[in-house]
Design a protein around this motif. Structure first.
Motif, mmCIF file in Angstrom:
data_model
loop_
_atom_site.group_PDB
_atom_site.id
_atom_site.type_symbol
_atom_site.label_atom_id
_atom_site.label_comp_id
_atom_site.label_asym_id
_atom_site.label_seq_id
_atom_site.Cartn_x
_atom_site.Cartn_y
_atom_site.Cartn_z
ATOM 1 N N ALA A 253 0.556 -1.228 -0.241
ATOM 2 C CA ALA A 253 0.006 -0.223 0.085
ATOM 3 C C ALA A 253 0.937 1.175 0.069
ATOM 4 C CB ALA A 253 -1.136 0.005 1.024
ATOM 5 N N ASN A 254 2.376 1.372 -0.451
ATOM 6 C CA ASN A 254 2.910 2.612 -0.379
ATOM 7 C C ASN A 254 3.513 2.642 1.035
ATOM 8 O OD1 ASN A 254 4.034 3.081 -2.703
ATOM 9 N ND2 ASN A 254 2.953 3.659 -3.709
ATOM 10 N N GLN A 255 3.556 2.340 1.797
ATOM 11 C CA GLN A 255 3.011 3.094 3.475
ATOM 12 C C GLN A 255 4.448 3.242 4.006
ATOM 13 O OE1 GLN A 255 -0.031 1.150 4.034
ATOM 14 N NE2 GLN A 255 -1.702 3.157 4.043
ATOM 15 N N VAL A 256 5.189 2.027 3.405
ATOM 16 C CA VAL A 256 6.835 2.452 4.284
ATOM 17 C C VAL A 256 7.860 2.471 2.724
ATOM 18 C CG1 VAL A 256 8.372 0.111 4.262
ATOM 19 C CG2 VAL A 256 6.114 -0.562 5.393
ATOM 20 N N ASP A 257 9.036 3.445 3.679
ATOM 21 C CA ASP A 257 9.864 4.023 2.877
ATOM 22 C C ASP A 257 10.874 2.931 3.426
ATOM 23 O OD1 ASP A 257 8.436 6.465 2.657
ATOM 24 O OD2 ASP A 257 8.911 6.618 5.307
ATOM 25 N N ILE A 258 11.590 2.503 3.645
ATOM 26 C CA ILE A 258 12.696 1.725 4.024
ATOM 27 C C ILE A 258 12.331 0.259 4.694
ATOM 28 C CG2 ILE A 258 15.280 1.376 4.623
ATOM 29 C CD1 ILE A 258 15.103 4.015 5.106
ATOM 30 N N ILE A 259 13.126 -1.458 3.674
ATOM 31 C CA ILE A 259 12.485 -1.869 4.001
ATOM 32 C C ILE A 259 13.762 -2.015 3.976
ATOM 33 C CG2 ILE A 259 12.189 -4.516 3.497
ATOM 34 C CD1 ILE A 259 10.121 -3.413 3.455
ATOM 35 N N LEU A 260 13.938 -3.264 5.661
ATOM 36 C CA LEU A 260 15.730 -3.608 5.643
ATOM 37 C C LEU A 260 15.301 -5.103 6.095
ATOM 38 C CD1 LEU A 260 18.773 -3.101 6.568
ATOM 39 C CD2 LEU A 260 16.873 -1.825 8.988
ATOM 40 N N GLY A 261 16.352 -5.828 5.470
ATOM 41 C CA GLY A 261 15.879 -7.194 5.753
ATOM 42 C C GLY A 261 16.980 -8.383 5.083
ATOM 43 N N THR A 262 16.140 -9.560 5.702
ATOM 44 C CA THR A 262 17.474 -10.048 5.235
ATOM 45 C C THR A 262 16.629 -11.038 3.969
ATOM 46 O OG1 THR A 262 16.828 -12.293 6.729
ATOM 47 C CG2 THR A 262 18.172 -11.093 7.387
ATOM 48 N N ARG A 263 18.029 -12.597 3.131
ATOM 49 C CA ARG A 263 17.867 -12.878 2.043
ATOM 50 C C ARG A 263 15.930 -12.723 1.669
ATOM 51 N NH1 ARG A 263 19.480 -18.357 3.441
ATOM 52 N NH2 ARG A 263 17.034 -18.541 3.742
ATOM 53 N N SER A 264 14.874 -12.880 2.484
ATOM 54 C CA SER A 264 13.106 -12.960 1.486
ATOM 55 C C SER A 264 12.888 -11.620 1.340
ATOM 56 C CB SER A 264 12.865 -14.059 2.889
ATOM 57 O OG SER A 264 12.399 -13.200 3.907
ATOM 58 N N ALA A 265 13.637 -10.447 1.965
ATOM 59 C CA ALA A 265 13.194 -9.123 2.152
ATOM 60 C C ALA A 265 13.445 -8.206 0.652
ATOM 61 C CB ALA A 265 14.180 -8.305 2.734
ATOM 62 N N ILE A 266 13.739 -10.186 -0.032
ATOM 63 C CA ILE A 266 13.549 -9.426 -2.026
ATOM 64 C C ILE A 266 13.089 -9.564 -2.257
ATOM 65 C CG2 ILE A 266 14.745 -11.305 -2.815
ATOM 66 C CD1 ILE A 266 15.885 -7.654 -3.476
ATOM 67 N N PHE A 267 11.381 -9.569 -2.255
ATOM 68 C CA PHE A 267 10.331 -10.147 -2.505
ATOM 69 C C PHE A 267 9.360 -9.161 -1.815
ATOM 70 C CE2 PHE A 267 12.220 -13.915 -2.544
ATOM 71 C CZ PHE A 267 12.121 -14.598 -4.150
ATOM 72 N N THR A 268 9.426 -7.899 -1.291
ATOM 73 C CA THR A 268 8.736 -7.607 -0.696
ATOM 74 C C THR A 268 8.104 -5.934 -1.630
ATOM 75 O OG1 THR A 268 10.250 -7.377 1.455
ATOM 76 C CG2 THR A 268 8.196 -5.578 1.129
ATOM 77 N N PRO A 269 6.393 -6.239 -2.230
ATOM 78 C CA PRO A 269 6.517 -5.500 -3.014
ATOM 79 C C PRO A 269 6.644 -4.516 -3.098
ATOM 80 C CG PRO A 269 4.086 -6.383 -1.422
ATOM 81 C CD PRO A 269 5.863 -7.033 -0.817
ATOM 82 N N LEU A 270 6.993 -3.160 -3.321
ATOM 83 C CA LEU A 270 7.066 -2.428 -2.989
ATOM 84 C C LEU A 270 7.247 -1.072 -5.166
ATOM 85 C CD1 LEU A 270 10.649 -1.674 -0.760
ATOM 86 C CD2 LEU A 270 8.518 -1.280 -0.119
ATOM 87 N N THR A 271 6.389 -0.425 -4.680
ATOM 88 C CA THR A 271 5.655 -0.756 -6.465
ATOM 89 C C THR A 271 6.848 0.645 -6.624
ATOM 90 O OG1 THR A 271 4.214 0.520 -5.151
ATOM 91 C CG2 THR A 271 3.686 -1.678 -6.534
ATOM 92 N N ASN A 272 7.405 1.922 -5.311
ATOM 93 C CA ASN A 272 7.628 2.931 -6.252
ATOM 94 C C ASN A 272 9.464 2.853 -5.782
ATOM 95 O OD1 ASN A 272 8.023 5.349 -6.637
ATOM 96 N ND2 ASN A 272 6.602 6.268 -5.127
ATOM 97 N N LEU A 273 9.673 1.499 -6.264
ATOM 98 C CA LEU A 273 11.334 1.497 -5.886
ATOM 99 C C LEU A 273 12.386 2.358 -6.213
ATOM 100 C CD1 LEU A 273 12.840 -0.659 -3.559
ATOM 101 C CD2 LEU A 273 12.738 -2.401 -5.247
ATOM 102 N N GLY A 274 13.591 2.935 -5.008
ATOM 103 C CA GLY A 274 13.896 3.744 -5.853
ATOM 104 C C GLY A 274 15.902 3.236 -5.644
ATOM 105 N N ILE A 275 16.220 2.132 -4.804
ATOM 106 C CA ILE A 275 17.670 2.036 -4.990
ATOM 107 C C ILE A 275 17.197 0.655 -4.787
ATOM 108 C CG2 ILE A 275 18.425 2.735 -2.675
ATOM 109 C CD1 ILE A 275 21.183 3.615 -3.724
ATOM 110 N N VAL A 276 18.557 -0.157 -4.500
ATOM 111 C CA VAL A 276 19.014 -1.454 -3.316
ATOM 112 C C VAL A 276 20.309 -1.686 -2.781
ATOM 113 C CG1 VAL A 276 18.523 -3.989 -3.825
ATOM 114 C CG2 VAL A 276 16.607 -2.520 -5.730
ATOM 115 N N ILE A 277 20.367 -1.964 -2.111
ATOM 116 C CA ILE A 277 21.034 -2.168 -1.928
ATOM 117 C C ILE A 277 21.621 -3.589 -1.256
ATOM 118 C CG2 ILE A 277 22.478 -1.427 0.525
ATOM 119 C CD1 ILE A 277 21.413 1.611 0.086
ATOM 120 N N VAL A 278 22.662 -3.909 -0.977
ATOM 121 C CA VAL A 278 22.349 -5.599 -0.447
ATOM 122 C C VAL A 278 24.172 -5.332 -0.017
ATOM 123 C CG1 VAL A 278 23.088 -7.639 -0.952
ATOM 124 C CG2 VAL A 278 22.016 -6.503 -3.021
ATOM 125 N N ASP A 279 23.829 -5.699 1.344
ATOM 126 C CA ASP A 279 25.051 -5.355 1.862
ATOM 127 C C ASP A 279 26.494 -6.649 2.390
ATOM 128 O OD1 ASP A 279 27.253 -3.788 3.875
ATOM 129 O OD2 ASP A 279 26.786 -4.467 5.411
#
Ligand code: ADP
Ligand code: ZN
Ligand code: ZN
Length: 685
Positions: A253-279
């Motif tokens: 619903a576009n109500q999260v700004d940052i998703i911080l997560g492990t492996r499976s977080a890559i599947f989070t639906p973010l329709t307005n994604l601006g950047i991906v970071i893999v540490d």
């Protein structure tokens, strides 16, 4: 005429039925149903939940298309771009689409017995976060505008950091992959922050993937301090299904700004994604080793590519793959050369175990060095990558070694038990030999328990901790231990790789690494890369204290050429040397590998199946090694065989494997043989 029409096929609605081995089934065409929405469909004698993946056509006239029973969502529950990503994963990693969707979707959405949730968009997601109870889960933002009001202590970036951050922010809005190569403590996280701030200013979202062990409360606290007014969603294996569902809904619903997560977080639906970071992009935990064998780093690259946004891969010890990709211009490399807070004055010392007296795996000279650092009120880390007391219990009189009855493996001696580290089988430690009844049973080799016990005896005054998986299952959590270390309360830690990264200890000046010989002489071609990463990462823990940092390595082969390259010239030099070897042997990153493993109680079954597979793939022009026993040839009573498929052409490999998967599914060849296909395997052990 009828045949002609049929061969064109009837229009259908294509549905991925969850829990099925086929990627999709065709149902009677429904014009209004939305791609990415859920439906309930008849399947066999029952009904199941499915996800609409598109219109299709059914060419086989003998098949009677069934009708979709219920349309659950009138919106794409899975946004098109995420569905596309799942389709890519299914195709690339040779997994049924339903297996991918099962990993991608929260449990509630896949389970037909659960009442299905149609609330969308959410009335007020912030209201749904219970005060206090999931504090760790999301941080509600004060204003919904996405404006960043930064905390007071914003750090001024140094030159290299600024340059890196600038390169990344200039790439916003199109695909560009960056490799941020900076030693531990060089300030990579600060560079991420700068890039994320720019993304949030544009009212877009940031997706940050870290290894399982890297997602500590300390990191989370840093994110919260830096972005106090944005909504941060946390995704990791420890959160409940309910929490995961909530985050998913809020993200959708576009109500999260940052998703911080492990492996499976890559599947989070973010329709307005601006950047991906893999540490820590080199970290093995980014690759799932069972069920759906995907690399979160590589999926992240594909996700960024499809979304036309930049991606940053960060590491102090990048993988050979990523450095090679940087070398040939696929990634733009950004260096951070110096530590942000202290000078890099680390000193390595290799202890030759063949020429030094030792007790319980610790050389006397090593013990002296430990004492020196403790006397200066510094902290010491003793690292051994094996838990338990000793890996082997041997009868001194008849030479019998206690083995696991279900695996081709020795039992590891723990305090009062013998435990198999592969299948978990455990027995009470026998008082005398089961063969000759001799009471002279001797532990051979060392594990964390033995080292800890010995050091406690010789350093009775020192405040010590042991950190390994066994210990963490008991009483206090890992975090409590870390806190004690961070606050300087603990003087010495004996631990496994749980300690290798992410934790900053203020007074750590000595790191001792025991028993690196298994890795130096491992048959796994990646072992030396991983050892180099491990030593560099563990060493990165030291050298922040006032006293110069020191790293002690104990080995039977002190002259090992590659070990010396690492110690004298550093990780980059080791990588260069390893790349030459890989090129000569035509191994990744100069070739692509797929590991196919089959398991069954009776050896002949997986052998026959792998032979069929081998012939099939060889006909497609791939190079196939095996079938051969897996490194652990018998595990939990199962005979394990494998073939290794090699090609210098990724597409050819993919096409052949796709054909193979179709053949195996349609001929049902696999029934009751456990077969796994691991594309780009990381761990060949
Ligand atoms: P990395 O992620 O590369 O391990 P961090 O970003 O965690 O490094 O930085 C290590 C420490 O240095 C942190 O405490 C961080 O706040 C600090 N730091 C990073 N960059 C700077 C800077 N430019 N000025 C002052 N301190 C910094
Ligand atoms: Zn015996
Ligand atoms: Zn076992």
């Amino acid at each position: 005429m009828a045949t002609y029409l049929n061969s064109l096929g009837r229009k259908s609605t294509r549905v991925c039925v969850l829990g099925s081995y086929h990627d999709y089934f065709d149902y009677v065409f429904l014009p209004d149903v939305v791609i990415g929405s859920r439906v309930i469909v008849p399947f066999g004698k029952k009904t199941r939940v499915g996800v609409v993946i598109g219109p299709g056509s059914c060419a086989d006239p003998k098949i009677t298309l069934k009708e979709i029973s219920v349309v659950v969502d009138n919106f794409p529950l899975i946004p098109q771009e995420l569905l596309d990503l799942c389709l890519w994963i299914s195709n690339y990693y040779q997994a049924p689409l339903s297996t991918v969707l099962k990993v991608a979707l929260p449990k509630k959405y896949r389970d037909s017995s659960e009442p299905l949730d149609l609330t969308y968009p959410l009335a007020d997601p912030r209201g749904s976060v219970k005060q206090g109870s999931d504090d760790l889960l999301t941080e509600p933002r004060a204003s919904a505008s996405g404006a960043v009001s930064q905390s007071a202590e914003v750090i001024t970036l140094n030159n290299e950091q600024s340059l890196a951050a600038l390169s990344i922010t200039q790439a916003l809005g199109h695909y560009q992959s960056f490799l941020l190569y900076g030693v531990t403590g060089s300030g990579k996280t600060e560079v991420y922050f700068e890039a994320i701030a720019a993304v949030i200013k544009l009212q877009q979202q940031a997706l940050v993937i870290v290894p399982e062990i890297g997602l500590t409360p300390i990191l989370l606290a840093r994110f919260k301090a830096r972005f106090p007014n944005v909504h941060i969603g946390i995704v990791h294996s420890g959160i409940s299904d309910k929490q995961r569902h909530l985050i998913w809904q809020q993200s959708r619903a576009n109500q999260v700004d940052i998703i911080l997560g492990t492996r499976s977080a890559i599947f989070t639906p973010l329709t307005n994604l601006g950047i991906v970071i893999v540490d820590e992009e080199h970290d093995l935990s980014l690759k799932q080793q069972d069920n759906l064998r995907y690399s979160a780093r590589d999926v992240a690259l594909m996700r960024a590519h499809k979304a036309h946004i930049p991606i940053v891969l960060g590491s102090a010890t990048p993988s050979l793959e990523s450095l090679y990709n940087a070398e040939r211009g696929k990634h733009h490399i950004l260096y951070l050369h110096s530590k942000a807070l202290t000078d890099d004055n680390l000193q390595y010392r290799i202890i030759d175990m063949q020429n030094h007296a030792y007790e319980h795996g610790i050389a006397n000279v090593t013990l002296d060095i430990i004492k020196e650092h403790l006397a200066l009120k510094q902290q010491v880390l003793v690292f051994i990558n094996r838990r338990g007391f000793a890996p082997v219990l041997l009868c001194h009189d008849c030479g019998l070694i206690m083995d696991c009855s279900a695996c081709d493996s020795h039992l590891t001696l723990h305090q009062h038990k013998l435990i198999c580290h592969h299948c978990g089988k455990n027995i009470i430690k026998p008082k005398c030999c089961v063969k000759c009844a001799s009471p002279n049973l001797v532990p051979v080799g060392i594990g964390t328990q033995r080292v800890y016990e010995y050091l406690s005896t010789v350093l009775p005054e020192t405040k010590m901790l042991r950190i390994d998986r066994d210990q963490m299952q008991k009483k206090r959590s890992f975090e409590t231990f870390l806190q004690q270390m961070t606050e300087g309360e603990t003087e010495l830690i004996v631990g496994t790789q749980m300690l290798a990264k992410g934790h900053h200890f203020p007074k750590l000046s000595l790191v001792v690494i025991l028993d690196i010989d298994a890795s130096l002489h491992s048959p796994d071609f990646r072992a030396l890369e991983h050892l180099g990463q491990l030593i560099t990462q563990v060493a990165g823990r030291a050298g922040r204290a006032q006293v110069p940092g020191q790293v002690v390595l104990q080995t039977q082969t002190p002259k090992h050429a590659l070990l010396n390259i690492l110690v004298q010239q550093g990780y980059s030099a080791l990588v260069k040397a390893l790349l030459v070897l890989r090129q000569e042997a035509i191994l990744p990153p100069f070739a692509y590998l797929t590991l196919i493993r089959a398991e069954h109680k009776v050896l002949a079954k997986p052998m026959a199946l792998l032979q069929i597979i081998k012939n099939f793939l060889a006909e497609q022009g791939l190079y196939v090694l095996g079938p051969a026993p897996a490194p652990l040839a018998r595990k939990a009573g199962m005979q394990r065989l494998q073939i290794l498929v090699k090609s210098n052409d990724r597409n050819r490999m993919n096409l052949a494997l796709t054909k193979l998967r179709t053949m195996l599914t349609s001929k049902r060849l696999v029934s009751n043989i456990h077969l796994s296909i691991d594309v780009d395997p990381c761990d060949l052990s």
